[in-house]
Design an enzyme around this catalytic site. Sequence first.
Site, PDB file in Angstrom:
ATOM      1  N   HIS A  39     -12.316  -2.702   7.771  1.00  0.00           N
ATOM      2  CA  HIS A  39     -12.126  -1.260   7.521  1.00  0.00           C
ATOM      3  C   HIS A  39     -13.121  -0.766   6.474  1.00  0.00           C
ATOM      4  O   HIS A  39     -13.853  -1.555   5.869  1.00  0.00           O
ATOM      5  CB  HIS A  39     -10.677  -0.958   7.109  1.00  0.00           C
ATOM      6  CG  HIS A  39     -10.184  -1.663   5.886  1.00  0.00           C
ATOM      7  ND1 HIS A  39     -10.567  -1.298   4.615  1.00  0.00           N
ATOM      8  CD2 HIS A  39      -9.327  -2.704   5.729  1.00  0.00           C
ATOM      9  CE1 HIS A  39      -9.962  -2.074   3.737  1.00  0.00           C
ATOM     10  NE2 HIS A  39      -9.207  -2.953   4.383  1.00  0.00           N
TER      11      HIS A  39
ATOM     12  N   ARG B 222      -5.547  -6.945  -0.351  1.00  0.00           N
ATOM     13  CA  ARG B 222      -6.275  -5.672  -0.533  1.00  0.00           C
ATOM     14  C   ARG B 222      -5.941  -5.172  -1.931  1.00  0.00           C
ATOM     15  O   ARG B 222      -4.804  -5.323  -2.401  1.00  0.00           O
ATOM     16  CB  ARG B 222      -5.876  -4.630   0.516  1.00  0.00           C
ATOM     17  CG  ARG B 222      -6.577  -3.287   0.298  1.00  0.00           C
ATOM     18  CD  ARG B 222      -6.538  -2.321   1.487  1.00  0.00           C
ATOM     19  NE  ARG B 222      -5.205  -1.866   1.856  1.00  0.00           N
ATOM     20  CZ  ARG B 222      -4.517  -2.280   2.898  1.00  0.00           C
ATOM     21  NH1 ARG B 222      -5.023  -3.195   3.714  1.00  0.00           N
ATOM     22  NH2 ARG B 222      -3.305  -1.803   3.151  1.00  0.00           N
TER      23      ARG B 222
ATOM     24  N   GLU C 156      -6.532  -1.584  -4.110  1.00  0.00           N
ATOM     25  CA  GLU C 156      -6.988  -0.194  -3.915  1.00  0.00           C
ATOM     26  C   GLU C 156      -6.644   0.646  -5.138  1.00  0.00           C
ATOM     27  O   GLU C 156      -5.496   0.665  -5.583  1.00  0.00           O
ATOM     28  CB  GLU C 156      -6.302   0.406  -2.674  1.00  0.00           C
ATOM     29  CG  GLU C 156      -6.609   1.884  -2.461  1.00  0.00           C
ATOM     30  CD  GLU C 156      -6.032   2.443  -1.171  1.00  0.00           C
ATOM     31  OE1 GLU C 156      -5.015   1.897  -0.681  1.00  0.00           O
ATOM     32  OE2 GLU C 156      -6.585   3.428  -0.661  1.00  0.00           O
TER      33      GLU C 156
ATOM     34  N   HIS D   9     -12.414   6.457   0.826  1.00  0.00           N
ATOM     35  CA  HIS D   9     -12.279   7.787   1.431  1.00  0.00           C
ATOM     36  C   HIS D   9     -11.961   8.789   0.330  1.00  0.00           C
ATOM     37  O   HIS D   9     -11.452   8.427  -0.731  1.00  0.00           O
ATOM     38  CB  HIS D   9     -11.194   7.795   2.526  1.00  0.00           C
ATOM     39  CG  HIS D   9      -9.852   7.287   2.091  1.00  0.00           C
ATOM     40  ND1 HIS D   9      -8.944   8.058   1.397  1.00  0.00           N
ATOM     41  CD2 HIS D   9      -9.262   6.075   2.226  1.00  0.00           C
ATOM     42  CE1 HIS D   9      -7.859   7.356   1.146  1.00  0.00           C
ATOM     43  NE2 HIS D   9      -8.025   6.132   1.623  1.00  0.00           N
TER      44      HIS D   9
ATOM     45  N   GLU E 128     -11.158   0.402  -1.940  1.00  0.00           N
ATOM     46  CA  GLU E 128     -10.092  -0.425  -1.379  1.00  0.00           C
ATOM     47  C   GLU E 128     -10.579  -1.583  -0.525  1.00  0.00           C
ATOM     48  O   GLU E 128     -10.262  -1.666   0.657  1.00  0.00           O
ATOM     49  CB  GLU E 128      -9.128   0.447  -0.577  1.00  0.00           C
ATOM     50  CG  GLU E 128      -9.774   1.378   0.452  1.00  0.00           C
ATOM     51  CD  GLU E 128      -8.720   2.200   1.195  1.00  0.00           C
ATOM     52  OE1 GLU E 128      -7.844   1.594   1.825  1.00  0.00           O
ATOM     53  OE2 GLU E 128      -8.775   3.439   1.131  1.00  0.00           O
TER      54      GLU E 128
ATOM     55  N   HIS F 188      -6.418  10.975   3.413  1.00  0.00           N
ATOM     56  CA  HIS F 188      -7.829  10.893   3.830  1.00  0.00           C
ATOM     57  C   HIS F 188      -8.324  12.326   3.738  1.00  0.00           C
ATOM     58  O   HIS F 188      -8.230  13.101   4.685  1.00  0.00           O
ATOM     59  CB  HIS F 188      -7.948  10.327   5.243  1.00  0.00           C
ATOM     60  CG  HIS F 188      -7.549   8.877   5.306  1.00  0.00           C
ATOM     61  ND1 HIS F 188      -7.626   8.129   6.446  1.00  0.00           N
ATOM     62  CD2 HIS F 188      -7.079   8.030   4.348  1.00  0.00           C
ATOM     63  CE1 HIS F 188      -7.217   6.884   6.199  1.00  0.00           C
ATOM     64  NE2 HIS F 188      -6.878   6.813   4.934  1.00  0.00           N
TER      65      HIS F 188
ATOM     66  N   TYR G 248      -8.818 -10.383   5.046  1.00  0.00           N
ATOM     67  CA  TYR G 248      -7.651 -10.658   5.884  1.00  0.00           C
ATOM     68  C   TYR G 248      -7.962 -11.814   6.817  1.00  0.00           C
ATOM     69  O   TYR G 248      -8.902 -11.731   7.618  1.00  0.00           O
ATOM     70  CB  TYR G 248      -7.301  -9.421   6.726  1.00  0.00           C
ATOM     71  CG  TYR G 248      -7.310  -8.135   5.910  1.00  0.00           C
ATOM     72  CD1 TYR G 248      -6.167  -7.703   5.250  1.00  0.00           C
ATOM     73  CD2 TYR G 248      -8.479  -7.365   5.779  1.00  0.00           C
ATOM     74  CE1 TYR G 248      -6.180  -6.536   4.492  1.00  0.00           C
ATOM     75  CE2 TYR G 248      -8.497  -6.216   5.016  1.00  0.00           C
ATOM     76  CZ  TYR G 248      -7.344  -5.803   4.372  1.00  0.00           C
ATOM     77  OH  TYR G 248      -7.367  -4.670   3.615  1.00  0.00           O
TER      78      TYR G 248
ATOM     79  N   ASP H  38       0.888  -1.173   0.000  1.00  0.00           N
ATOM     80  CA  ASP H  38       0.000   0.000   0.000  1.00  0.00           C
ATOM     81  C   ASP H  38       0.918   1.212   0.000  1.00  0.00           C
ATOM     82  O   ASP H  38       1.541   1.524   1.020  1.00  0.00           O
ATOM     83  CB  ASP H  38      -0.899  -0.037   1.239  1.00  0.00           C
ATOM     84  CG  ASP H  38      -1.929   1.087   1.250  1.00  0.00           C
ATOM     85  OD1 ASP H  38      -1.780   2.061   0.490  1.00  0.00           O
ATOM     86  OD2 ASP H  38      -2.889   0.996   2.046  1.00  0.00           O
TER      87      ASP H  38
HETATM   88  N1  GLY Z   1      -2.920   4.247   2.627  1.00  0.00           N
HETATM   89  C1  GLY Z   1      -3.930   4.687   3.490  1.00  0.00           C
HETATM   90  C2  GLY Z   1      -5.252   4.168   3.117  1.00  0.00           C
HETATM   91  O1  GLY Z   1      -5.345   3.283   2.300  1.00  0.00           O
HETATM   92  O2  GLY Z   1      -6.253   4.657   3.549  1.00  0.00           O
HETATM   93 MN    MN Z   2      -6.795   4.463   1.094  1.00  0.00          MN
HETATM   94 MN    MN Z   3      -3.863   2.867   0.858  1.00  0.00          MN
END
Ligand code: GLY
Ligand code: MN
Ligand code: MN
Length: 438
Positions: free
Chosen positions: A347, A403, A405, A351, A381, A358, A385, A257
């Site tokens: 999560h 993940r 994203e 965002h 994203e 964010h 897990y 990430d």
């Molecule tokens: N890299 C931070 C997020 O994915 O929110």
């Molecule tokens: Mn993110």
């Molecule tokens: Mn991220």
Amino acid sequence: MTATPDFAAHRARLLDALDDDEAVLVFGGPVHLRNGDSEYRYRPDSDVYWLTGWEDPEVAVFVRPGKEPLVMFVQPKDPAKEIWTGRRPGPEGAKADFGADVAYPMAEIQEHLPRLLQGVRALHYAFAKDPDADALVMSSVAKAAKAARKNGLTAPETFHHPSKVLHELRLHKQADELELMRHAARLTAEGHARAMALAASGVSEYEVEAALLEPWRRSGSTGSAYTPIVAGGANGTVLHYVTNRDVLRAGDLLLIDAGCEVSYYACDVTRTFPVDGRFTDAQRQVYEIVLRAEEEAIAVCRAGQPHKAIHDTAVRVLTEGMVALGLLEGPVDDRIEDESFKRYYMHGTSHWLGLDVHDVGAYGRDGASTPLAPGMVLTVEPGLYVAEDDEEAPEHLRGIAVRIEDDVLVTEGDPVVLTAAIPKHPEQVEAACRAATT
Ligand code: GLY
Ligand code: MN
Ligand code: MN
């Protein structure tokens, strides 16, 4: 050469959105110590930067419709200090190069702010971020009110958080900002390609991190938008794993990430791929569920859709997948209702993205999720897990973390994936890994 944002256009949008008796006040944050007397490199406050392009600490920006709409308080010139930390534009530089109509040394803010607040009825200011700034604002408002009783002018009676106007504007990206975000996406793709080329069993996570960062720094960008996560195997189940210190092992996945920042505009990308270039059956099953969740959630990113629909879509696909994999027992609707999916997907799915990773902007108002609109940029994203020690999970799935994203621009028509150049379909991912090792 990196373009710069059109700060004058940003201010014009703000002035347009404010009534004549409204003003906005923002402060830049201080320099922070890393340890001892060694400082972190200064990263400007995003509101200050969006309005002015100013990149130094100890700054306040006051914007108000009228003859002199931009007032800046900045570090004064100081030859002795400039020997240590570099040239300062000072108040003269703020006027010459940053669009200030009026500029003062920061130390004079107490003297000038009460006067500037006269005639202002509504002040947009973020209380509770910095107690010293709060004390200054409150005492200045009190002084302005005292003067107002005598001279008949108004003083601030209403206070708004910057989320009401300033952050709404930042949420809707304009052409200058999208150009920088596309540039950040290109550099991010280059970093991920380097990482994919280098990753192999026996290589360490920190070597992969170094490969990611190299093109970002070499290009003169503002660097990494956040601390990269380079997580081999079960390290990927630790959502904020940033130690990046283990050695990659054959048969494991690698979750990365990491995103680059151009003129402080962020990119935020996750890719997960097999260390030795070929998914195991179990890894591929999990991967395809996450990919389907991501693609279906991206398809929802259309003008008029509520932001919440992105998460709801991903949760449904992921929960169906968890039931199919034997991680949860159906029915799917019940597992969504009782939120047991959170054991494997804990999560959010999306965002806002911009100057902050964010980014600012409301996700809802008066109980209703924010409807998407052209110009908004957001992440999608989803992940899945399975903790290494999860004794309730089928053994062959334990320690798998995936993940995916991407960054998505909402338009009048189809969603545009700004980060589409980074391989994510299993065949593309395997081919990219193979190409790297041959
Ligand atoms: N890299 C931070 C997020 O994915 O929110
Ligand atoms: Mn993110
Ligand atoms: Mn991220």
